[in-house]
Write a protein that holds these residues in place. Structure first.
Motif, PDB file in Angstrom:
ATOM      1  N   GLY A   1      52.151 -32.628 -27.640  1.00  0.00           N
ATOM      2  CA  GLY A   1      51.731 -33.089 -28.964  1.00  0.00           C
ATOM      3  C   GLY A   1      52.426 -32.310 -30.068  1.00  0.00           C
ATOM      4  O   GLY A   1      52.935 -32.882 -31.039  1.00  0.00           O
ATOM      5  N   GLU A   2      52.466 -30.997 -29.919  1.00  0.00           N
ATOM      6  CA  GLU A   2      53.098 -30.158 -30.941  1.00  0.00           C
ATOM      7  C   GLU A   2      54.604 -30.391 -30.991  1.00  0.00           C
ATOM      8  O   GLU A   2      55.199 -30.431 -32.067  1.00  0.00           O
ATOM      9  CB  GLU A   2      52.801 -28.676 -30.667  1.00  0.00           C
ATOM     10  N   ASP A   3      55.214 -30.534 -29.814  1.00  0.00           N
ATOM     11  CA  ASP A   3      56.666 -30.744 -29.776  1.00  0.00           C
ATOM     12  C   ASP A   3      57.027 -32.098 -30.387  1.00  0.00           C
ATOM     13  O   ASP A   3      58.009 -32.223 -31.125  1.00  0.00           O
ATOM     14  CB  ASP A   3      57.175 -30.646 -28.330  1.00  0.00           C
TER      15      ASP A   3
ATOM     16  N   THR B   1      52.820 -36.712 -38.143  1.00  0.00           N
ATOM     17  CA  THR B   1      53.195 -37.163 -36.800  1.00  0.00           C
ATOM     18  C   THR B   1      52.062 -36.938 -35.800  1.00  0.00           C
ATOM     19  O   THR B   1      51.927 -37.698 -34.835  1.00  0.00           O
ATOM     20  CB  THR B   1      54.487 -36.448 -36.335  1.00  0.00           C
ATOM     21  N   HIS B   2      51.249 -35.893 -36.023  1.00  0.00           N
ATOM     22  CA  HIS B   2      50.114 -35.671 -35.117  1.00  0.00           C
ATOM     23  C   HIS B   2      49.203 -36.904 -35.030  1.00  0.00           C
ATOM     24  O   HIS B   2      48.549 -37.124 -34.017  1.00  0.00           O
ATOM     25  CB  HIS B   2      49.277 -34.472 -35.566  1.00  0.00           C
ATOM     26  N   GLY B   3      49.159 -37.685 -36.079  1.00  0.00           N
ATOM     27  CA  GLY B   3      48.358 -38.902 -36.033  1.00  0.00           C
ATOM     28  C   GLY B   3      48.908 -39.909 -35.030  1.00  0.00           C
ATOM     29  O   GLY B   3      48.233 -40.877 -34.677  1.00  0.00           O
TER      30      GLY B   3
ATOM     31  N   LYS C   1      40.892 -30.667 -33.851  1.00  0.00           N
ATOM     32  CA  LYS C   1      41.729 -30.321 -34.987  1.00  0.00           C
ATOM     33  C   LYS C   1      43.043 -29.748 -34.479  1.00  0.00           C
ATOM     34  O   LYS C   1      43.067 -28.938 -33.581  1.00  0.00           O
ATOM     35  CB  LYS C   1      41.051 -29.272 -35.871  1.00  0.00           C
ATOM     36  N   ILE C   2      44.128 -30.191 -35.046  1.00  0.00           N
ATOM     37  CA  ILE C   2      45.419 -29.786 -34.529  1.00  0.00           C
ATOM     38  C   ILE C   2      46.175 -29.020 -35.596  1.00  0.00           C
ATOM     39  O   ILE C   2      46.570 -29.566 -36.599  1.00  0.00           O
ATOM     40  CB  ILE C   2      46.204 -31.026 -34.098  1.00  0.00           C
ATOM     41  N   ALA C   3      46.372 -27.747 -35.351  1.00  0.00           N
ATOM     42  CA  ALA C   3      46.979 -26.905 -36.365  1.00  0.00           C
ATOM     43  C   ALA C   3      48.480 -26.799 -36.160  1.00  0.00           C
ATOM     44  O   ALA C   3      49.028 -27.205 -35.155  1.00  0.00           O
ATOM     45  CB  ALA C   3      46.337 -25.532 -36.318  1.00  0.00           C
ATOM     46  N   LEU C   4      49.128 -26.224 -37.141  1.00  0.00           N
ATOM     47  CA  LEU C   4      50.584 -26.112 -37.131  1.00  0.00           C
ATOM     48  C   LEU C   4      51.067 -24.909 -36.342  1.00  0.00           C
ATOM     49  O   LEU C   4      52.076 -24.954 -35.662  1.00  0.00           O
ATOM     50  CB  LEU C   4      51.072 -25.996 -38.579  1.00  0.00           C
TER      51      LEU C   4
ATOM     52  N   GLY D   1      55.508 -33.483 -42.438  1.00  0.00           N
ATOM     53  CA  GLY D   1      55.895 -34.472 -41.430  1.00  0.00           C
ATOM     54  C   GLY D   1      55.262 -34.174 -40.076  1.00  0.00           C
ATOM     55  O   GLY D   1      54.837 -35.081 -39.354  1.00  0.00           O
ATOM     56  N   HIS D   2      55.175 -32.893 -39.757  1.00  0.00           N
ATOM     57  CA  HIS D   2      54.559 -32.463 -38.493  1.00  0.00           C
ATOM     58  C   HIS D   2      53.096 -32.931 -38.431  1.00  0.00           C
ATOM     59  O   HIS D   2      52.666 -33.519 -37.446  1.00  0.00           O
ATOM     60  CB  HIS D   2      54.661 -30.933 -38.408  1.00  0.00           C
ATOM     61  N   GLU D   3      52.349 -32.691 -39.489  1.00  0.00           N
ATOM     62  CA  GLU D   3      50.925 -33.057 -39.478  1.00  0.00           C
ATOM     63  C   GLU D   3      50.756 -34.582 -39.439  1.00  0.00           C
ATOM     64  O   GLU D   3      49.893 -35.098 -38.731  1.00  0.00           O
ATOM     65  CB  GLU D   3      50.190 -32.465 -40.681  1.00  0.00           C
TER      66      GLU D   3
HETATM   67 ZN   LIG Z   1      50.684 -29.154 -34.903  1.00  0.00          ZN
END
Ligand SMILES: [Zn+2]
Length: 696
Positions: free
Chosen positions: A591-593, A534-536, A5-8, A530-532
């Motif tokens: 990934g976050e960047d 893009t994580h895909g 799971k990738i959080a903000l 958009g951030h979430e």
């Molecule tokens: Zn994130």
């Protein structure tokens, strides 16, 4: 276990929820939300020099970090506001009135036990005694599996092998979605066993790292004294514990290697797991935690760790292991005991590691614990007060707008071939949007909560959650599940469910403001959306398909093109962070960047479309003198006006996949010609990067 799971947010304001001194502060401010105001900027500064300072310097100067916080920003008032709503629900339920529903009894009595300080003082470590005695009764290393299983059912976090492998004694065990067939839930076995945030804390040998290790050893020793050891025994045990944990740290897979799901995808039978570590009786462990006796298979995330663990088990005596287990039991229980435990725990974990100057008031700690332990039903009280259908409708529409922007973006990419574009769009259109709160509230009716013991309540809630996780093994995946409670100020993308999730807690000012116009909302929550999304499609997410399976859908040429662009981001963010005194590893934060950069572009495209549909333009001045394009960027920076204490900053840069706030603003806008245009920045200005990176 939460692997993927990738959080903000790095600091979701709940990173440090360690307890302490509990006086109700009568001078507490009234809860108040922060609203975006473009005139917050410092007009004496040049936006093209340092955009973060331009937007945030006045706000930061006027809002110093309160003593009981380690970070403070424009979203912190929201955290306090959200917690106050939960507090009211908890307080109301705490009077043992007739006619309380079953759930009101639970949340009310949980609250009563947690806030009863005289009761907690009188109990001291009484409620921990039976579990300590159980450890004292351990006669040989062959009982390790039974002992570890017992601790895992008591101490919160045993199933959460997330980026910080700290919570679980020895190792992590839980359920995981299968990487190759996302419809299946299998058993997962993860590395664990540490008391510090990650392996680097044991292995780095600079002066600051050594100082923290020394303080950690002292902390372990003090906790063992509180648990009943004499001081010379405790000092010797702390040395042993540090030796054990250091050996485990050496055996662990590092967090950059863990970013590639291929490295975690090791399927084994229980017999194979047993062969990796013959000294740990897996059949006993599985039976003791009441996991299904067999699983489709066991995903062993880092086999090397378990080979190392076998050696470590053999090298240490049963006395050593008793000390290690005592420490992990006391460590995981300290926040729920008397003041002496709470204070010592706070002193190391909040003060030394994160720089906090004072403990949070007890009510806030109790709200956070209740949210963790009963939050998937308690959250209903929050939603009723704070998230009207109108907010759900408008944010849902924004999510659709940003998804549409990615569709447009993919169509226009010059570097991607048609075959990959088609696959990317299939994945995009399969994303499931979850907005606000789950469709079903969790049934906590089997959790026993009383007014008598806070520790026992936490143990009961932990048992329930651990069991709930284990019960999933061998069953079809539940696609409706959320891993964040509704009042949480955060958001996440789940690559194995291919869902984006926005809890109601973040769909509030200054992120989403129902009273605001489009530009600030797209710059703030639009960017979060958009951030979430893009994580895909970041370096991790792109390896999963629309069904959540780990499957390569890229042509080799396009994968190469992607990696070149990714490398630009990695290089950009691999830099010294002077205010933290350490260097950032751009591979850890890639990934976050990528999500920050992609998220901003998608949000701006969505805003452009939105304005166009209303016959407006990004660059036409509004009556307030600002253009929508400018307000979009101002509002983005505004949501990241956030100060960290230096200790927190250092810990985040070393361990966390997110960049720290100033860099989340300046490194992103300096990649965007759209920003240069907004503020008429000249080529060569610091906010106009010579080599601009762009993936999405
Ligand atoms: Zn994130």
């Amino acid at each position: 276990m939460r692997l993927a799971k990738i959080a903000l947010l790095a600091v979701s304001f709940v990173v440090v929820c360690y307890p302490g001194n509990a006086q109700q502060n009568s001078a507490e401010p009234a809860p108040k939300l922060e609203h975006f105001d473009p005139n917050m900027v410092d007009k004496t500064l040049d936006p093209c020099q340092d955009f973060y300072q331009y937007v945030c310097s006045k706000w930061n100067a006027a809002n110093p970090i309160p003593a009981d916080q380690v970070a403070w920003g424009t979203g912190s008032g929201l955290q306090y506001w959200n917690e106050n709503i939960l507090r009211q629900a908890l307080e109301k339920a705490s009077a043992p009135a007739r006619g309380r529903s079953d759930f009101e009894q639970k949340i009310g009595d949980y609250w009563a036990a947690c806030t009863n300080e005289p009761g907690l003082e009188a109990a001291g470590s009484r409620d921990l005694k039976p579990d300590l005695q159980r450890i004292d009764g351990m006669k040989s290393n062959s009982e390790l599996a039974d002992q570890v299983a017992h601790i895992h059912t008591l101490v919160p976090g045993a199933w959460e092998g997330d980026d910080n492998q700290t919570a679980a004694a020895l190792l992590g065990f839980g359920s995981l979605q299968d990487f190759d067939d996302a419809s299946k839930v299998v058993a997962g076995i993860d590395q664990g066993g540490l008391g510090l945030p990650n392996r680097d804390f044991y292995l780095k040998d600079d002066a600051k790292s050594k100082e923290i290790l020394t303080k950690y050893e002292m902390h372990v020793s003090k906790m063992l004294v509180l648990a009943g050891e004499n001081s010379s025994q405790a000092a010797a045990d702390a040395k042993t514990i540090l030796a054990i944990e250091t050996a485990m740290a050496k055996a662990q897979m590092d967090n950059v290697t863990r970013r590639d799901p291929k490295n975690l995808n090791n399927k084994m039978s229980l017999e194979q797991v047993q062969a990796l570590m013959p000294s740990f009786n897996w059949k006993t462990y599985v039976a003791d935690v009441a996991a299904p006796p067999s699983a489709p298979h066991y995903l062993v995330t880092s086999p090397e760790f378990f080979k190392g663990l076998e050696q470590i088990i053999q090298q240490h005596s049963v006395e050593d292991w008793r000390a290690y287990l005592r420490w992990h039991l006391v460590h995981g229980s300290a926040p729920y005991l008397s003041k002496a435990f709470v204070d010592e725990n706070w002193d190391f974990y909040s003060h030394t590691l994160f720089g906090s100057k004072a403990q949070l008031p007890r009510w806030r700690r109790c709200v956070r614990a209740a949210d963790r332990d009963l939050g998937m039903a308690l959250g209903q009280a929050y939603v009723e007060v704070a998230f009207p259908p109108s907010s759900k409708d408008r944010t849902t529409a924004m999510v659709h707008d940003v998804e549409h922007a990615l569709d447009q973006d993919i169509s226009g990419l010059s570097w991607m071939q048609a075959a990959t574009k088609e696959q990317a769009k299939i994945k995009l259109h399969a994303i499931e949007d979850k907005i606000g709160y789950p469709n079903h509230w969790r049934d906590y009716s089997s959790v026993k909560i009383t007014r008598d013991s806070y520790l026992n309540n936490v143990h009961e809630a932990t048992k329930f959650e651990f069991q709930r996780q284990l019960n999933k093994i061998g069953k079809p995946v539940d696609r409706g599940e959320w891993t964040m409670t509704p009042p949480t100020i955060n958001a996440y993308y789940d690559p194995q469910l291919n869902t984006i999730n926005f809890p109601a807690g973040i769909l509030q000012p200054p992120y989403f403001d129902p009273g605001e116009e489009d530009a600030p909302n797209y710059g703030a929550v639009g960017m979060v959306i958009g951030h979430e999304i893009t994580h895909g499609f970041d370096d991790q997410g792109r390896k999963f398909d629309g069904q959540g399976n780990l499957r390569d859908w890229w042509t080799p040429e396009d994968a190469k093109e992607y990696e070149q662009r990714d490398q630009c981001i990695i290089d950009e963010y691999t830099e010294e962070i002077p205010e933290a005194g350490v260097k950032q590893n751009g591979q850890l934060t890639a990934g976050e960047d990528t999500a920050d950069n992609g998220g901003m572009r998608l949000a701006l495209m969505a805003l452009d479309n939105k304005l166009e549909s209303k016959g407006k333009s990004l660059d036409a001045k509004d009556p307030d003198g600002w253009t929508p394009r400018q307000k979009f960027f101002l509002s983005y920076a505004n949501e990241w006006c956030q100060q960290y204490r230096p200790e927190l900053m250092r810990t985040v840069v070393l361990t966390n996949p997110h960049s720290i706030p100033k860099y989340r603003v300046n490194n992103v806008v300096s990649n965007m010609p759209e920003f240069q245009q907004a503020f008429s920045c000249k080529a060569g200005a610091p906010m106009v990067r010579a080599k601009q990176c762009r993936v999405w």
